[in-house]
Design an enzyme around this catalytic site. Structure first.
Site, PDB file in Angstrom:
ATOM      1  N   GLU A  70       0.876  -1.180   0.000  1.00 36.47           N
ATOM      2  CA  GLU A  70       0.000   0.000   0.000  1.00 36.47           C
ATOM      3  C   GLU A  70       0.905   1.219   0.000  1.00 36.47           C
ATOM      4  O   GLU A  70       1.730   1.380   0.896  1.00 36.47           O
ATOM      5  CB  GLU A  70      -0.919  -0.031   1.230  1.00 36.47           C
ATOM      6  N   CYS A 102      -1.116   9.463   3.606  1.00 38.92           N
ATOM      7  CA  CYS A 102      -1.173   9.013   2.214  1.00 38.92           C
ATOM      8  C   CYS A 102      -2.445   9.531   1.548  1.00 38.92           C
ATOM      9  O   CYS A 102      -2.494   9.743   0.353  1.00 38.92           O
ATOM     10  CB  CYS A 102      -1.128   7.499   2.159  1.00 38.92           C
TER      11      CYS A 102
HETATM   12  P1  NAD Z   1       9.025   4.214   3.624  1.00 43.64           P
HETATM   13  O1  NAD Z   1       8.760   3.451   2.378  1.00 43.64           O
HETATM   14  O2  NAD Z   1      10.261   5.017   3.687  1.00 43.64           O
HETATM   15  O3  NAD Z   1       9.073   3.238   4.870  1.00 43.64           O
HETATM   16  C1  NAD Z   1       8.029   2.335   5.183  1.00 43.64           C
HETATM   17  C2  NAD Z   1       8.620   1.116   5.859  1.00 43.64           C
HETATM   18  O4  NAD Z   1       9.452   0.435   4.918  1.00 43.64           O
HETATM   19  C3  NAD Z   1       9.529   1.448   7.042  1.00 43.64           C
HETATM   20  O5  NAD Z   1       9.359   0.462   8.038  1.00 43.64           O
HETATM   21  C4  NAD Z   1      10.919   1.347   6.447  1.00 43.64           C
HETATM   22  O6  NAD Z   1      11.912   1.043   7.389  1.00 43.64           O
HETATM   23  C5  NAD Z   1      10.736   0.204   5.467  1.00 43.64           C
HETATM   24  N1  NAD Z   1      11.704   0.169   4.370  1.00 43.64           N
HETATM   25  C6  NAD Z   1      12.409   1.197   3.837  1.00 43.64           C
HETATM   26  N2  NAD Z   1      13.217   0.739   2.853  1.00 43.64           N
HETATM   27  C7  NAD Z   1      13.011  -0.596   2.750  1.00 43.64           C
HETATM   28  C8  NAD Z   1      13.526  -1.619   1.914  1.00 43.64           C
HETATM   29  N3  NAD Z   1      14.434  -1.359   0.974  1.00 43.64           N
HETATM   30  N4  NAD Z   1      13.088  -2.879   2.078  1.00 43.64           N
HETATM   31  C9  NAD Z   1      12.143  -3.167   3.019  1.00 43.64           C
HETATM   32  N5  NAD Z   1      11.632  -2.238   3.847  1.00 43.64           N
HETATM   33  C10 NAD Z   1      12.045  -0.965   3.712  1.00 43.64           C
HETATM   34  O7  NAD Z   1       7.723   5.101   3.868  1.00 43.64           O
HETATM   35  P2  NAD Z   1       7.419   6.093   5.074  1.00 43.64           P
HETATM   36  O8  NAD Z   1       8.244   7.321   4.894  1.00 43.64           O
HETATM   37  O9  NAD Z   1       7.480   5.393   6.384  1.00 43.64           O
HETATM   38  O10 NAD Z   1       5.871   6.412   4.830  1.00 43.64           O
HETATM   39  C11 NAD Z   1       5.456   7.400   3.952  1.00 43.64           C
HETATM   40  C12 NAD Z   1       4.879   6.801   2.683  1.00 43.64           C
HETATM   41  O11 NAD Z   1       3.919   5.811   3.011  1.00 43.64           O
HETATM   42  C13 NAD Z   1       4.136   7.814   1.844  1.00 43.64           C
HETATM   43  O12 NAD Z   1       4.444   7.622   0.494  1.00 43.64           O
HETATM   44  C14 NAD Z   1       2.669   7.495   2.114  1.00 43.64           C
HETATM   45  O13 NAD Z   1       1.793   7.901   1.082  1.00 43.64           O
HETATM   46  C15 NAD Z   1       2.725   6.011   2.263  1.00 43.64           C
HETATM   47  N6  NAD Z   1       1.575   5.485   3.018  1.00 43.64           N
HETATM   48  C16 NAD Z   1       0.623   4.785   2.352  1.00 43.64           C
HETATM   49  C17 NAD Z   1      -0.521   4.303   3.020  1.00 43.64           C
HETATM   50  C18 NAD Z   1      -1.601   3.534   2.306  1.00 43.64           C
HETATM   51  O14 NAD Z   1      -2.441   2.924   2.969  1.00 43.64           O
HETATM   52  N7  NAD Z   1      -1.639   3.527   0.989  1.00 43.64           N
HETATM   53  C19 NAD Z   1      -0.642   4.558   4.392  1.00 43.64           C
HETATM   54  C20 NAD Z   1       0.362   5.269   5.045  1.00 43.64           C
HETATM   55  C21 NAD Z   1       1.474   5.717   4.345  1.00 43.64           C
END
Ligand code: NAD
Length: 525
Positions: A284, A318
């Site tokens: 997501e 998001c």
């Molecule tokens: P992010 O992708 O930086 O991190 C999310 C998670 O992924 C964290 O736990 C992070 O440590 C992990 N992660 C980072 N790199 C990784 C990798 N290479 N492999 C595996 N895991 C990894 O996102 P964020 O900054 O925490 O959140 C913001 C983003 O999330 C925004 O784009 C927002 O729109 C989206 N978001 C979407 C929803 C939805 O339901 N669609 C809900 C909330 C947030």
């Protein structure tokens, strides 16, 4: 017994609902820095490297020291999950349902501390933190009640033949959670797979590990066995990526950025000759969410809804509004009223209950957003002021309105994840719909209109997982508004909806020919 009901939200205009705030903040603050260990089979893993996270509203205050889980912690968690998986998956489903309900109740009972912790670790204000926790409670109860509906499966028996269509848990689920809904999203992402009988490896976001730990402990306290639920904090590109690659992990349940989500989908689709399974990835991701303001819209409603949608939690949702598509006939009027509304937003520490705008999550995010401001400074229509005191203390970024006519630039296409919104002007309603849909994303969208024909047309044509009419586009409620997008916003799993649990289950059909020819000797004895 009715398992699911939406947890009520407290009314902070009442004195008795505010009394707990200062003592709860102080209580949490006294524990700083909170040490966040990796926990496997109930045991803390020793001698791991650590990283610090600070209060977004006060750079000097270290809130958290989180451990960086390593490969050996992951291997240990996998071994334990495999060994004890069948104890958990074969448990009477009613017991797992009851454990999930208990988790929801425990989260509800610990609301005050959780609110204070969310405020201090992520900079979310009290009303938004409360909503985050309420949603976490709802997810536990909702998935428990949904599982009750499906666990028995479907029987179709004929003379001489019995058929059972039912579900088995998939195995080990890696949960990789974001920081922006540190309670709701993390809880829901664990509650779904757990109630179905899967083992879970939980990796919280770096920026909200203490909240993750608090919730993890509540799940265990409610009765989830520590042999099948492990806590692996650390860096996404390190332990997160290792969980994604691990061949024993059957499902990756990810919420976060498009960049990381797409890389996970690619990794899971990379099925080599030695692969033992097709790994499922629920990703997501982000949005570039529009609201259309029609020529005859109720502007009082539209200004209020757009304001809340764009700037709630500093636009770090998001679902947040970022593209305001306004019909020419009301453009000037809407603009002047919206600018006035933004200029009156109170920007202050989230500890001040009346503050509407607080800091963004960290220095990296602030710098990224400041670069956007620099790159588009000639498009700024209005920018709110932040006091020097606040700027020196925390990661504050001013709420900003841009005005743009280029539909192909970053202001129209890129997710910024901060307190920015851009005005676009269109002549016709049809063009507004086309422009709203002209995006890689399809997460949320909104329309303010009093024209029934336009409303019907938009219902048919708008491309968004969640489309809201004459209301704000954030704040989906579990069960009433199952949440999630399509296109590059997500795979359509719909958190808080009736299809979610099936992502963690393997459907199986068992058919038995019951026209037996006698019995085996063993059974006759
Ligand atoms: P992010 O992708 O930086 O991190 C999310 C998670 O992924 C964290 O736990 C992070 O440590 C992990 N992660 C980072 N790199 C990784 C990798 N290479 N492999 C595996 N895991 C990894 O996102 P964020 O900054 O925490 O959140 C913001 C983003 O999330 C925004 O784009 C927002 O729109 C989206 N978001 C979407 C929803 C939805 O339901 N669609 C809900 C909330 C947030």
């Amino acid at each position: 017994m009715q398992i699911f009901y939406n947890e009520p939200i407290r009314d902070f205009s009442k004195e008795e609902n505010r009394k707990w705030i200062s003592p709860a903040i102080q209580k949490i603050r006294n524990r700083f820095p909170i040490f966040v260990p990796a926990i496997v089979s109930g045991e803390e893993i020793k001698n791991l490297s650590k990283e610090k996270h600070t209060n977004p509203a006060n750079k000097e205050e270290i809130t958290t020291e989180y451990s960086l889980s390593n490969s050996s912690a992951l291997e240990k968690a996998i071994r334990s999950s495999k060994k004890y998986f069948s104890n958990w998956s074969k448990l009477d489903p009613k017991e797992r349902i009851s454990i999930l309900c208990k988790t929801g109740n425990l989260i509800s009972e610990n609301k005050d501390e959780l609110c204070a912790l969310i405020l201090l670790e992520t900079g979310k204000n009290i009303p938004e933190a409360e909503a985050d926790i309420i949603e976490a409670v709802d997810f536990c109860r909702y998935y428990a009640s949904e599982y009750e509906k499906i666990f028995k499966g479907q029987r179709i028996d004929l003379p001489g033949e019995e058929n059972l269509y039912s579900y088995k848990p998939k195995g080990i689920v890696g949960v990789i959670a974001p920081w922006n809904f540190p309670a709701a999203i993390l809880t829901g992402m664990c509650a779904g797979p757990l109630v179905c009988g899967n083992a879970v490896l939980l990796k919280p976001a770096e920026q909200s590990s203490a909240i993750g730990l608090y919730l993890y402990r509540l799940f265990l306290k409610a009765g989830v066995p520590n042999e099948v639920f492990h806590f692996l904090p650390g860096k996404g590109e390190e332990i997160g990526a290792e969980i994604v690659r691990h061949p024993e992990v059957a499902v990756i349940n990810f919420t976060g950025s498009r960049e990381v989500g797409v890389s996970i989908l690619k990794e899971c689709g990379n099925i080599g000759p030695d692969a033992k399974r097709i790994k499922r990835a629920l990703c997501e991701m982000g949005g570039k969410n529009p609201i259309i303001v029609d020529g005859d819209a109720d502007l009082d409603l539209a200004v209020e809804g757009a304001l809340h949608s764009a700037f709630g939690f500093q636009g770090q949702k998001c679902s947040a509004l970022s593209k305001l598509i306004i019909l020419d006939s009301c453009y000037k009027m809407f603009q002047s009223r919206f600018v006035e509304a933004v200029s009156s937003l109170k920007i202050d520490s989230p500890e001040i209950l009346s503050a509407k705008i607080g800091p963004v999550i960290n220095e990296e995010s602030k710098q990224r957003l400041e670069k956007v401001l620099g790159d588009h400074k000639n498009k700024i229509l209005f920018q709110a002021k932040i006091s020097e005191d606040l700027k020196n203390k925390g990661h504050y970024v001013p709420p900003t309105i841009f005005e743009e006519d280029d539909w192909n630039g970053d202001l129209a296409r890129k997710e910024f994840f901060g307190p920015f919104v851009t005005f676009f002007r269109v002549k016709k309603f049809e063009e507004a719909i086309e422009r709203a849909n002209d995006s890689d994303y399809a997460l949320t969208a909104g329309l303010y209109s009093r024209n029934p024909e336009h409303i019907e047309k938009a219902k048919r044509k708008i491309e968004a997982g969640n489309f809201y009419i004459n209301r704000a586009i954030t704040g989906a409620v579990v069960e009433r508004q199952p949440f999630g997008g399509f296109k590059l916003s997500g795979v359509g799993a719909k958190a808080g909806g009736p299809d979610y649990l099936k992502s963690f289950l393997e459907p199986v059909t068992i058919t038995e020919n019951t026209m037996r020819r006698g019995f085996t000797a063993d059974l006759i004895q």
